[in-house]
Enzyme design. Structure first.
Site, PDB file in Angstrom:
ATOM      1  CG  ASN A 225      33.181  78.977  46.446  1.00  0.00           C
ATOM      2  OD1 ASN A 225      33.085  78.455  47.557  1.00  0.00           O
ATOM      3  ND2 ASN A 225      32.363  79.916  46.050  1.00  0.00           N
ATOM      4  N   GLY A 226      34.920  81.519  46.593  1.00  0.00           N
ATOM      5  CA  GLY A 226      35.115  82.289  47.817  1.00  0.00           C
ATOM      6  C   GLY A 226      35.409  83.745  47.551  1.00  0.00           C
TER       7      GLY A 226
ATOM      8  CB  CYS B 249      28.642  71.549  55.322  1.00  0.00           C
ATOM      9  SG  CYS B 249      27.520  72.372  56.458  1.00  0.00           S
TER      10      CYS B 249
HETATM   11  C1  LIG Z   1      23.875  80.962  53.669  1.00  0.00           C
HETATM   12  C2  LIG Z   1      24.876  79.999  53.099  1.00  0.00           C
HETATM   13  C3  LIG Z   1      24.509  78.693  52.881  1.00  0.00           C
HETATM   14  C4  LIG Z   1      25.428  77.782  52.342  1.00  0.00           C
HETATM   15  N1  LIG Z   1      25.027  76.506  52.083  1.00  0.00           N
HETATM   16  C5  LIG Z   1      25.878  75.644  51.464  1.00  0.00           C
HETATM   17  C6  LIG Z   1      25.444  74.350  51.061  1.00  0.00           C
HETATM   18  O1  LIG Z   1      24.291  73.969  51.253  1.00  0.00           O
HETATM   19  N2  LIG Z   1      26.360  73.546  50.446  1.00  0.00           N
HETATM   20  C7  LIG Z   1      27.651  73.947  50.207  1.00  0.00           C
HETATM   21  O2  LIG Z   1      28.443  73.197  49.642  1.00  0.00           O
HETATM   22  N3  LIG Z   1      28.068  75.168  50.564  1.00  0.00           N
HETATM   23  C8  LIG Z   1      27.213  76.028  51.159  1.00  0.00           C
HETATM   24  N4  LIG Z   1      27.630  77.290  51.456  1.00  0.00           N
HETATM   25  C9  LIG Z   1      28.984  77.720  51.056  1.00  0.00           C
HETATM   26  C10 LIG Z   1      28.950  78.366  49.671  1.00  0.00           C
HETATM   27  O3  LIG Z   1      28.573  77.446  48.684  1.00  0.00           O
HETATM   28  C11 LIG Z   1      30.325  78.953  49.311  1.00  0.00           C
HETATM   29  O4  LIG Z   1      31.259  77.919  49.297  1.00  0.00           O
HETATM   30  C12 LIG Z   1      30.786  80.025  50.297  1.00  0.00           C
HETATM   31  O5  LIG Z   1      29.727  80.900  50.636  1.00  0.00           O
HETATM   32  C13 LIG Z   1      31.948  80.844  49.723  1.00  0.00           C
HETATM   33  O6  LIG Z   1      31.582  81.454  48.516  1.00  0.00           O
HETATM   34  P1  LIG Z   1      31.117  83.007  48.427  1.00  0.00           P
HETATM   35  O7  LIG Z   1      32.162  83.826  49.102  1.00  0.00           O
HETATM   36  O8  LIG Z   1      30.986  83.274  46.967  1.00  0.00           O
HETATM   37  O9  LIG Z   1      29.808  83.102  49.163  1.00  0.00           O
HETATM   38  C14 LIG Z   1      26.742  78.199  52.022  1.00  0.00           C
HETATM   39  C15 LIG Z   1      27.101  79.521  52.260  1.00  0.00           C
HETATM   40  C16 LIG Z   1      26.195  80.420  52.785  1.00  0.00           C
HETATM   41  C17 LIG Z   1      26.616  81.849  53.007  1.00  0.00           C
END
Ligand SMILES: Cc1cc2nc3c(=O)[nH]c(=O)nc-3n(C[C@H](O)[C@H](O)[C@H](O)COP(=O)(O)O)c2cc1C
Length: 334
Positions: free
Chosen positions: A203-204, A102
């Protein structure tokens, strides 16, 4: 491809990312029903968890239809993390996930939790050790590549974590300092994978089926985790797992299928969160669900101004009836 977290076999290697304010029980159960390997709760602060605040109890609550589900905990005090993990095990959690990714100031700078733990491997290790020792269920870890470009220590921390009993590691391919800018570095995730034997999840930035395949190939990881790519598309993880299995693409649901999915999702939100919070959440999802549909901007404006659920469903009903009508007209004029 299936995936095993110690003794827990997942139906596929596609995981819904934890997202605060998004992946609550109604969204997780919806994504699970449509098809995904595993879901993860929103991040729960371990301090609030052990105080069993109303919000943390609501966030950790799972439902059998979404199992196996991981409960994600964040914190900087090993004994509090251990207590929070044990509490969740007693409440029926199947997996505990530790948040070391985070980036938000309140967590990383004020509380020295989340991604800040990547800056202090010794303290991170204490937290991992205490959490793993506190429970019998598997404990997993989610992190970024490091704090900043000059400190990309995810491979080293992964090895430490594995030695302490962590059963799966997810890596978001950005540093903390990047927040959400730039691109997820899928190639770097390979350097984590090469350090450990436990499953590694990449991830990402996965927004297409091909992205997922490329990430798997480039990083050589065991699975993928999808976050923002599911906004307004809870069926997307299923499309990804289908593509990875068959090489074929599943079509999006039809407009009327989408409408049924959305109505079910909104009803579940009202049930789970109550009308006040449910309406805020519903408006957020409606914004995503309606994106790209004709006249959606004016629909969203009216939807955002609605104050009661009955009003919102009426607006949604007429908006989708119109969309379905338009798509049928298009078919006739083809
Ligand atoms: C709105 C939002 C809330 C998120 N909350 C968390 C969370 O509570 N815990 C966590 O490990 N990652 C959190 N993330 C990160 C996501 O789990 C992920 O690692 C990140 O968005 C990259 O993946 P993506 O490109 O598929 O979205 C959050 C991301 C977003 C956009």
């Amino acid at each position: 491809m299936t995936l095993k977290i110690r003794d827990i076999e997942l139906p596929s290697n596609v995981i819904l990312a934890p997202m605060t304010g998004v992946t609550d029980l109604p969204f997780r159960t919806l994504v699970k029903r449509l098809g995904v390997g595993m879901v993860v709760s929103e991040m729960i602060a371990s301090q609030s968890m052990i105080r069993q605040t109303r919000r943390s109890m609501q966030m950790c609550k799972g439902s059998p239809e979404e199992y196996p589900m991981a409960v994600q905990l964040a914190g900087c005090d090993p004994s509090v993390m251990a207590e929070a993990a044990k509490l969740n095990e007693d409440l029926g959690a199947q997996i505990i996930d530790i948040n070391m990714g985070c980036p938000v100031k309140k967590i990383a700078e004020k509380s020295f939790a989340g991604s800040a733990l990547m800056k202090d491997e010794i303290h991170a290790a204490r937290i991992i050790e205490a959490t793993v020792k506190a429970v019998k269920i598997p404990v997993t870890l989610k992190m970024r590549t490091g704090w900043d470009d000059t400190n990309r220590n995810a491979p080293r921390l992964a090895k430490i974590a594995e030695d302490l009993g962590i059963q799966m590691i997810t890596v978001h391919g950005r540093t903390r300092m990047q927040m959400y800018t730039g691109k997820s570095d899928w190639a770097f995730i390979q350097s984590v994978k090469s350090q450990v034997r436990v499953p590694v999840i990449g991830n990402g930035d996965i927004v297409t089926e091909e992205d997922a395949k490329t990430l798997l190939d480039v990083a050589g990881v065991d699975g993928v985790m999808i976050g923002r790519g599911t906004y307004g598309r809870p069926w997307f993880p299923n499309q990804v797992q289908y593509f990875l299995k068959t090489g074929q693409k599943l079509k999006d649901p039809t407009l009327s299928e989408k409408y049924d999915i959305i109505k079910g999702h909104l009803n579940h939100m009202m049930e789970h969160l109550g009308e006040h919070t449910g309406m805020m959440m519903a408006k957020k999802h409606i914004g995503w669900y309606s994106k790209g549909l004709s006249d959606s901007a004016s629909f969203r404006l009216s939807a955002m101004q609605s104050t009661q659920y009955s009003e919102l469903t009426e607006l949604l009903d007429s908006f989708f009836s119109k969309q379905i009508e338009l798509s049928q007209q298009d078919l006739h004029t083809l």
